[in-house]
Every structure is written in C-alpha cells, then in structure tokens.
Design a protein around this motif. Structure first.
Motif, PDB file in Angstrom:
ATOM      1  N   GLU A   1       0.779   4.157  -2.825  1.00 34.21           N
ATOM      2  CA  GLU A   1       0.557   5.547  -2.400  1.00 34.21           C
ATOM      3  C   GLU A   1       1.608   6.469  -3.017  1.00 34.21           C
ATOM      4  N   SER A   2       2.848   5.980  -3.095  1.00 31.19           N
ATOM      5  CA  SER A   2       3.939   6.802  -3.624  1.00 31.19           C
ATOM      6  C   SER A   2       3.873   6.962  -5.145  1.00 31.19           C
TER       7      SER A   2
ATOM      8  N   TYR B   1      -7.901   7.393  -5.067  1.00 37.89           N
ATOM      9  CA  TYR B   1      -7.732   6.814  -6.407  1.00 37.89           C
ATOM     10  C   TYR B   1      -8.668   5.628  -6.609  1.00 37.89           C
TER      11      TYR B   1
ATOM     12  N   LYS C   1      -4.024   9.153  -0.890  1.00 36.27           N
ATOM     13  CA  LYS C   1      -4.033   9.160  -2.361  1.00 36.27           C
ATOM     14  C   LYS C   1      -4.547   7.830  -2.910  1.00 36.27           C
ATOM     15  N   LEU C   2      -4.137   6.744  -2.305  1.00 36.71           N
ATOM     16  CA  LEU C   2      -4.592   5.438  -2.762  1.00 36.71           C
ATOM     17  C   LEU C   2      -6.091   5.272  -2.533  1.00 36.71           C
TER      18      LEU C   2
ATOM     19  N   TYR D   1      -3.180   6.278   3.838  1.00 34.01           N
ATOM     20  CA  TYR D   1      -2.978   6.176   2.391  1.00 34.01           C
ATOM     21  C   TYR D   1      -4.043   7.006   1.667  1.00 34.01           C
TER      22      TYR D   1
ATOM     23  N   LEU E   1       0.826  -1.204   0.000  1.00 30.61           N
ATOM     24  CA  LEU E   1       0.000   0.000   0.000  1.00 30.61           C
ATOM     25  C   LEU E   1       0.863   1.257   0.000  1.00 30.61           C
ATOM     26  N   GLY E   2       1.966   1.207   0.737  1.00 25.41           N
ATOM     27  CA  GLY E   2       2.874   2.355   0.764  1.00 25.41           C
ATOM     28  C   GLY E   2       3.481   2.622  -0.602  1.00 25.41           C
TER      29      GLY E   2
END
Length: 227
Positions: A148-149, A193, A189-190, A187, A144-145
């Motif tokens: 997210e990046s 999205y 942004k994830l 998270y 997940l990290g």
C-alpha cells in the motif's frame, strides 16, 4: 514456436505467460498436471532440474525458473520492455519480483494454497485453520501495508507495465481465486491497483485461457467482475 510447460493456476507459470502475451511472442502451452500430486512426466527432471514449474523450451534450448524465463523473453523480444531504462527503477523492478516470489508467495499465497487446495483435495489432509489464521492475522498485514505504501500510480514502477506488476498481481490473482479478499477500506491503493492491472488486456487474455482449469477446481472468480 516457444513452449511453456506449467499449470494454469500457478503464480509462476502465469508470470511467464503474461510476459509472452505482453511481448506478442508466439507460444504453446503444455499443461504439466502430474507436477501437482508429485508424479511428474518421465522426462521432467531433464526439463526442470528443480522439478518446479514453469519451464520454457525454445527449439533445443530449455530454461526453468519464471524470472529467468521472463528475462530471456525480454531479450528475445525487446519491445515492449518489462524493465525500465532508469537504473534505480530497474533495481526496483528486480526487487518487487524478488519480493513477490520470496515473500508474498512463500509466506502468504503458498501456505494458503496448500491449506485450501493441496491438502484437502490432493493429499487428503484436513485444512489446518490455525495456519490460515496465522497467515491472515500475523503475516499478511505487514505485506499488504508495505505494498500500500509503495503504490503511487497505475504501475508499481514507472508509467508502463513491468515485471514488478506481472509478478505481484499474479500472486494476488491466486490469493483471490482462493476466496480471500483485499480490504479496500484498509488498503485502498492496493485494491485499486490490483483491480486495474487485472483488467488490462494481457492479464484478461491469460485469465480467460486459464478459466477452464479454475472452474474445474471450483475456485472464485467473482473478483474479476470488478476488474
């Protein structure tokens, strides 16, 4: 008309279906329920050499593997494309598709699905909570990290939907069906999205078509109300 064989809940089947919907390719869907408990139809080994789903039939042509099917559909109906023209963006779409199947599905979605659905409901094997805890605590955060990046806009690569989005989001649809959630505070942004892509017309149609199967299995759909 094309025929797509598979299971509505399947990450890989949904990938092929969303691609067909996006490209407005006429298809019929053939549910292969016996694949789940390991009792496939008599001709299944002919249709799918690996025994896996999905399988596409186009006249007398048969093709297995979700990525191969999506690539075939992209050539059969080039517009709208699911791959960008830029060579580096093209490579990134291939990478995210591979990451979705080889990492997210294999190490997160599949073990969680086996422990929450297949084991207790199909194989009559109790859920192993230690397996779930290991996925959520030790495996999932890195994945997940990383995702997210990588998010810088509505789509993972470029400014239109590509196979990268279809493959990644298809995995997290099942993840959320199982009752697991993306921590939006960790998270953001994830989470945003996934919500936006799930709300697109192509995903909404695919999810509506699979709803009877999802409801029958008692899976969670509440996350879709926010999409």
């Amino acid at each position: 008309m094309l025929t797509i064989h598979g299971v509505p809940l399947s990450v890989h089947t949904r990938k092929a279906i969303v691609t067909a919907i996006l490209k407005k390719v006429d298809y019929r869907f053939e549910v292969v329920i016996p694949v789940i408990p390991g009792n496939p139809p008599a001709n299944w080994s002919t249709l799918s050499p690996t025994g896996l789903i999905p399988v596409l039939q186009d006249g007398d042509f048969t093709l297995a593997d979700s990525t191969a099917i999506c690539l075939y559909l992209d050539r059969k109906q080039p517009a709208p494309p699911i791959f960008p023209e830029d060579i580096r963006d093209y490579g990134r779409v291939l990478w995210f598709d591979a990451y979705a199947g080889g990492t997210i599905f294999r190490h997160v979605v599949h073990p969680l699905f086996v422990q929450t659905i297949v084991g207790p409901n199909i194989r009559n094997v109790p859920t192993d909570r230690a397996v779930i805890d290991d996925v959520l605590t030790n495996v999932q955060p890195k994945i997940l990290g990383y995702l997210e990046s990588q998010i810088a806009g509505k789509y993972l690569v470029g400014d239109t939907m590509t196979l990268a989005d279809i493959a990644i989001v298809s995995n997290f649809i099942v993840y959320q069906y199982l009752g697991f959630e993306i921590d939006a505070s960790r998270y953001p942004k994830l989470a945003g999205y996934l919500r936006e892509i799930a709300a697109t017309a192509v995903f909404q149609r695919a999810l509506a078509d699979e709803r009877p199967f999802v409801d029958q299995m008692g899976l969670k759909r509440g996350f879709l109300s926010a999409a």
